[in-house]
Design a protein around this motif. Structure first.
Motif, PDB file in Angstrom:
ATOM      1  N   CYS A  56      -3.179 -12.504  -0.873  1.00 42.95           N
ATOM      2  CA  CYS A  56      -2.767 -11.450   0.068  1.00 42.95           C
ATOM      3  C   CYS A  56      -2.780 -10.044  -0.525  1.00 42.95           C
ATOM      4  O   CYS A  56      -2.701  -9.071   0.219  1.00 42.95           O
ATOM      5  N   HIS A  57      -2.824  -9.928  -1.849  1.00 41.38           N
ATOM      6  CA  HIS A  57      -2.723  -8.611  -2.475  1.00 41.38           C
ATOM      7  C   HIS A  57      -4.041  -8.103  -3.060  1.00 41.38           C
ATOM      8  O   HIS A  57      -4.079  -6.996  -3.581  1.00 41.38           O
ATOM      9  N   SER A  76      -4.616  -4.730  -5.720  1.00 40.28           N
ATOM     10  CA  SER A  76      -4.429  -3.337  -5.278  1.00 40.28           C
ATOM     11  C   SER A  76      -4.001  -3.241  -3.816  1.00 40.28           C
ATOM     12  O   SER A  76      -3.806  -2.148  -3.297  1.00 40.28           O
ATOM     13  N   GLY A  77      -3.847  -4.370  -3.132  1.00 43.34           N
ATOM     14  CA  GLY A  77      -3.321  -4.369  -1.769  1.00 43.34           C
ATOM     15  C   GLY A  77      -4.366  -4.128  -0.696  1.00 43.34           C
ATOM     16  O   GLY A  77      -5.565  -4.062  -0.960  1.00 43.34           O
ATOM     17  N   TYR A  78      -3.849  -4.014   0.544  1.00 40.19           N
ATOM     18  CA  TYR A  78      -4.717  -3.749   1.694  1.00 40.19           C
ATOM     19  C   TYR A  78      -5.492  -2.454   1.460  1.00 40.19           C
ATOM     20  O   TYR A  78      -4.892  -1.422   1.135  1.00 40.19           O
ATOM     21  N   THR A 106      -5.544  -9.486   3.523  1.00 40.37           N
ATOM     22  CA  THR A 106      -4.593  -8.497   3.006  1.00 40.37           C
ATOM     23  C   THR A 106      -3.749  -7.872   4.116  1.00 40.37           C
ATOM     24  O   THR A 106      -2.799  -7.141   3.822  1.00 40.37           O
ATOM     25  N   GLY A 117      -0.629  -6.248   2.484  1.00 46.42           N
ATOM     26  CA  GLY A 117      -0.421  -6.543   1.063  1.00 46.42           C
ATOM     27  C   GLY A 117      -0.216  -5.270   0.270  1.00 46.42           C
ATOM     28  O   GLY A 117      -1.012  -4.336   0.352  1.00 46.42           O
ATOM     29  N   SER A 118       0.861  -5.220  -0.495  1.00 49.89           N
ATOM     30  CA  SER A 118       1.203  -4.033  -1.294  1.00 49.89           C
ATOM     31  C   SER A 118       0.295  -3.897  -2.508  1.00 49.89           C
ATOM     32  O   SER A 118      -0.248  -4.872  -3.013  1.00 49.89           O
ATOM     33  N   ASN A 119       0.194  -2.665  -2.995  1.00 50.01           N
ATOM     34  CA  ASN A 119      -0.517  -2.374  -4.236  1.00 50.01           C
ATOM     35  C   ASN A 119       0.401  -2.773  -5.392  1.00 50.01           C
ATOM     36  O   ASN A 119       1.441  -2.160  -5.609  1.00 50.01           O
ATOM     37  N   GLY A 127       1.411   2.390  -6.428  1.00 48.32           N
ATOM     38  CA  GLY A 127       1.625   1.017  -6.877  1.00 48.32           C
ATOM     39  C   GLY A 127       3.016   0.820  -7.454  1.00 48.32           C
ATOM     40  O   GLY A 127       3.976   1.473  -7.041  1.00 48.32           O
ATOM     41  N   VAL A 186      -1.331   1.987   0.387  1.00 44.68           N
ATOM     42  CA  VAL A 186      -1.277   1.028   1.494  1.00 44.68           C
ATOM     43  C   VAL A 186      -0.347   1.582   2.578  1.00 44.68           C
ATOM     44  O   VAL A 186       0.760   2.029   2.278  1.00 44.68           O
TER      45      VAL A 186
END
Length: 199
Positions: A56-57, A76-78, A106, A117-119, A127, A186
């Motif tokens: 997811c991330h 690094s997320g979405y 993500t 999804g978070s960084n 981040g 994100v």
């Protein structure tokens, strides 16, 4: 005079020997500390892989076998530059779908709204770069962003991570801090019925 010179010479040799011993002990201790830090980071990497954090991330690249994590953008997320797809009305309901995901997993939509999804890279502004060990552990224990902010939303399985020891959570954080920082702001989650951000 010769005795005094001999005494001073022996004293200096002894002092140099003592200093050399102390220096070698300090270097051995540093080497041991570096090995211990490396082992902690490796344990964190193992836990991150076991926990499926890349699912997811991490943005994905698409292969004939399906999507795989993009190794240039790990955790690094979405991708902030992408436009979020619309969530079709009426698709998510108790007798219909429980959740939908973007094609790279993500971004997620469900009864909670839309979560992204978070960084997790150590980038300072976008981040985890400004987080401390204590903030990370508290976030995983409480389900609150930064340990005291907004709720951490599904599909993040933070209740499972809350069962890990402090040492394991700190190992995960040590691994995340060892990654290449990637700037990727994100967007914030969207509450149920909220408006998608314009792009």
């Amino acid at each position: 005079m010769r005795k005094k010179t001999l005494f001073i010479g022996l004293f200096l040799i002894g002092l140099l020997g003592f200093m050399s011993f102390q220096l070698s002990m300090g270097l051995a201790e540093q080497k041991g500390t570096a090995a211990k830090k490396k082992a902690i980071v490796e344990r964190g990497k193992w836990l991150v892989n076991l926990g499926g954090c890349n699912d997811c991330h991490s943005p994905k690249v698409f292969t004939p076998q399906g999507p795989i994590p993009d190794t240039t953008k790990l955790l690094s997320g979405y991708p902030a530059h992408l436009k979020l797809p619309e969530v079709p009305a009426g698709v998510i309901a108790p007798d219909k779908w429980g959740a939908l995901a973007t094609n790279d997993l993500t971004g997620w939509a469900g009864p909670w709204g839309v979560s992204l999804g978070s960084n997790l890279t150590p980038e300072i502004l976008t981040g985890l770069g400004s987080w401390t060990d204590e903030m990370f552990v508290k976030a995983m224990r409480t389900g609150k962003h930064m340990g005291e902010g907004r709720d951490i939303l599904p599909p993040m399985p933070w209740p499972g991570y809350a069962q890990l020891s402090d040492d394991d959570l700190k190992a995960i954080f040590a691994y995340l801090k060892s990654l290449k920082p990637i700037e990727n702001a994100v967007p914030d989650p969207i509450p149920p019925g909220g408006q998608m951000p314009p792009k």
